[in-house]
Design a protein around this motif. Structure first.
Motif, short mmCIF file in Angstrom:
data_model
loop_
_atom_site.label_atom_id
_atom_site.label_comp_id
_atom_site.label_asym_id
_atom_site.label_seq_id
_atom_site.Cartn_x
_atom_site.Cartn_y
_atom_site.Cartn_z
N ARG A 253 1.55 4.98 -11.06
CA ARG A 253 0.35 4.60 -10.31
C ARG A 253 -0.88 4.60 -11.22
O ARG A 253 -1.68 3.68 -11.19
CB ARG A 253 0.15 5.53 -9.11
CG ARG A 253 -1.00 5.11 -8.22
CD ARG A 253 -1.13 5.93 -6.95
NE ARG A 253 -1.13 7.36 -7.18
CZ ARG A 253 -0.13 8.18 -6.83
NH1 ARG A 253 0.93 7.71 -6.24
NH2 ARG A 253 -0.22 9.47 -7.07
N ASP B 57 0.83 -1.20 0.00
CA ASP B 57 0.00 0.00 0.00
C ASP B 57 0.86 1.25 0.00
O ASP B 57 0.60 2.20 -0.73
CB ASP B 57 -0.92 0.04 1.23
CG ASP B 57 -2.19 -0.75 1.05
OD1 ASP B 57 -2.43 -1.24 -0.07
OD2 ASP B 57 -2.92 -0.89 2.03
N GLU C 286 -3.23 1.41 -11.96
CA GLU C 286 -4.65 1.46 -11.61
C GLU C 286 -5.53 1.11 -12.81
O GLU C 286 -6.51 0.39 -12.68
CB GLU C 286 -5.01 2.83 -11.04
CG GLU C 286 -4.45 3.04 -9.64
CD GLU C 286 -4.62 4.45 -9.13
OE1 GLU C 286 -4.97 5.36 -9.92
OE2 GLU C 286 -4.38 4.65 -7.92
N THR D 73 -4.39 1.03 -21.92
CA THR D 73 -3.79 1.93 -20.94
C THR D 73 -3.10 3.09 -21.65
O THR D 73 -3.24 4.26 -21.27
CB THR D 73 -2.79 1.16 -20.04
OG1 THR D 73 -3.50 0.15 -19.34
CG2 THR D 73 -2.11 2.08 -19.06
N TYR E 271 -4.98 -2.72 -13.48
CA TYR E 271 -5.48 -3.62 -12.44
C TYR E 271 -6.97 -3.43 -12.17
O TYR E 271 -7.75 -4.37 -12.26
CB TYR E 271 -4.67 -3.44 -11.16
CG TYR E 271 -5.09 -4.40 -10.08
CD1 TYR E 271 -4.72 -5.73 -10.12
CD2 TYR E 271 -5.88 -3.98 -9.02
CE1 TYR E 271 -5.12 -6.62 -9.15
CE2 TYR E 271 -6.29 -4.84 -8.03
CZ TYR E 271 -5.90 -6.18 -8.11
OH TYR E 271 -6.31 -7.05 -7.14
N PHE E 272 -7.37 -2.22 -11.83
CA PHE E 272 -8.75 -2.00 -11.42
C PHE E 272 -9.72 -1.95 -12.59
O PHE E 272 -10.87 -2.35 -12.46
CB PHE E 272 -8.86 -0.71 -10.59
CG PHE E 272 -8.19 -0.81 -9.26
CD1 PHE E 272 -8.64 -1.69 -8.30
CD2 PHE E 272 -7.08 -0.04 -8.97
CE1 PHE E 272 -8.01 -1.80 -7.07
CE2 PHE E 272 -6.44 -0.14 -7.75
CZ PHE E 272 -6.91 -1.03 -6.80
N GLN E 273 -9.28 -1.41 -13.70
CA GLN E 273 -10.18 -1.31 -14.85
C GLN E 273 -9.89 -2.36 -15.90
O GLN E 273 -10.47 -2.33 -16.99
CB GLN E 273 -10.09 0.11 -15.42
CG GLN E 273 -10.56 1.14 -14.42
CD GLN E 273 -10.52 2.55 -14.97
OE1 GLN E 273 -10.56 2.76 -16.17
NE2 GLN E 273 -10.45 3.52 -14.08
N ARG E 274 -8.99 -3.27 -15.60
CA ARG E 274 -8.66 -4.41 -16.46
C ARG E 274 -8.30 -4.00 -17.88
O ARG E 274 -8.75 -4.59 -18.85
CB ARG E 274 -9.78 -5.43 -16.44
CG ARG E 274 -10.04 -5.99 -15.07
CD ARG E 274 -10.96 -7.19 -15.15
NE ARG E 274 -11.14 -7.79 -13.86
CZ ARG E 274 -10.34 -8.72 -13.34
NH1 ARG E 274 -9.30 -9.12 -13.99
NH2 ARG E 274 -10.58 -9.22 -12.16
#
Length: 188
Positions: free
Chosen positions: A134, A123, A138, A150, A141-144
């Motif tokens: 970052r 973290d 993000e 990206t 990972y979070f929005q695949r």
């Protein structure tokens, strides 16, 4: 030009203001670092109420002992994160020692502390890494998103997106290293 190893001006001023007892400085520090402190504490302890308690302890310590921060040793953010990590692990060890007395094994306790420490370091690493890295992580990972998506979302080349993802993951992989959060070698 300032020396390369000189601490950021904000850190020095904040330490001085806290040492003078300026309540507004504590409020400003809290606004800047409360989410970091609470997030690290929650990650180590896995308990919202315990994380709230650690957050209070950290800011109480900063208020009562601002002289323990040495700007020459590193950024204020790292010092606060290290203090948080230390207090949270102490709380976890105390809680788990009580559980050990009630019948849990020593190996289970140490494994739980190690997992919590790695999670807290991860973290801290994510919140401390440069925002371009970052943001790429993000999105992936979070929005695949894959590296092409990206790149499009960030408005960079695909090579740049792959570079950011690779560097971000390399930084994140250091979370498994033993020790306290990176960036501060001083005592707290």
């Amino acid at each position: 030009m300032a020396k390369k190893d000189a601490p950021p001006r904000w850190d020095r001023r904040m330490q001085q203001r806290l040492a003078r007892g300026e309540a507004a400085a504590l409020g400003e520090l809290y606004d800047r670092f409360a989410s970091l402190v609470h997030g690290l504490a929650h990650r180590v302890l896995g308990d919202e109420r315990a994380a709230d308690g650690i957050t209070r302890e950290v800011f109480a310590h900063v208020w009562e002992h601002p002289e323990t921060y040495d700007p020459k040793q590193g950024p204020l953010r790292s010092w606060v994160a290290t203090l948080t990590h230390r207090l949270a692990v102490q709380r976890l060890r105390a809680t788990e020692t009580a559980a050990l007395a009630a019948g849990a094994s020593t190996e289970e306790l140490e494994q739980k502390v190690r997992r919590a420490s790695v999670a807290a370091r991860a973290d801290y690493i994510v919140t401390s890494m440069p925002s371009p890295l970052r943001s790429a992580l993000e999105l992936a990972y979070f929005q695949r998103r894959d590296y092409r998506q990206t790149a499009a979302d960030l408005g960079v080349t695909e090579d740049e997106a792959r570079r950011r993802l690779r560097l971000g993951l390399q930084l994140l992989s250091t979370a498994h290293d033993a020790g306290a959060p990176p960036g501060y070698g001083g005592a707290v």
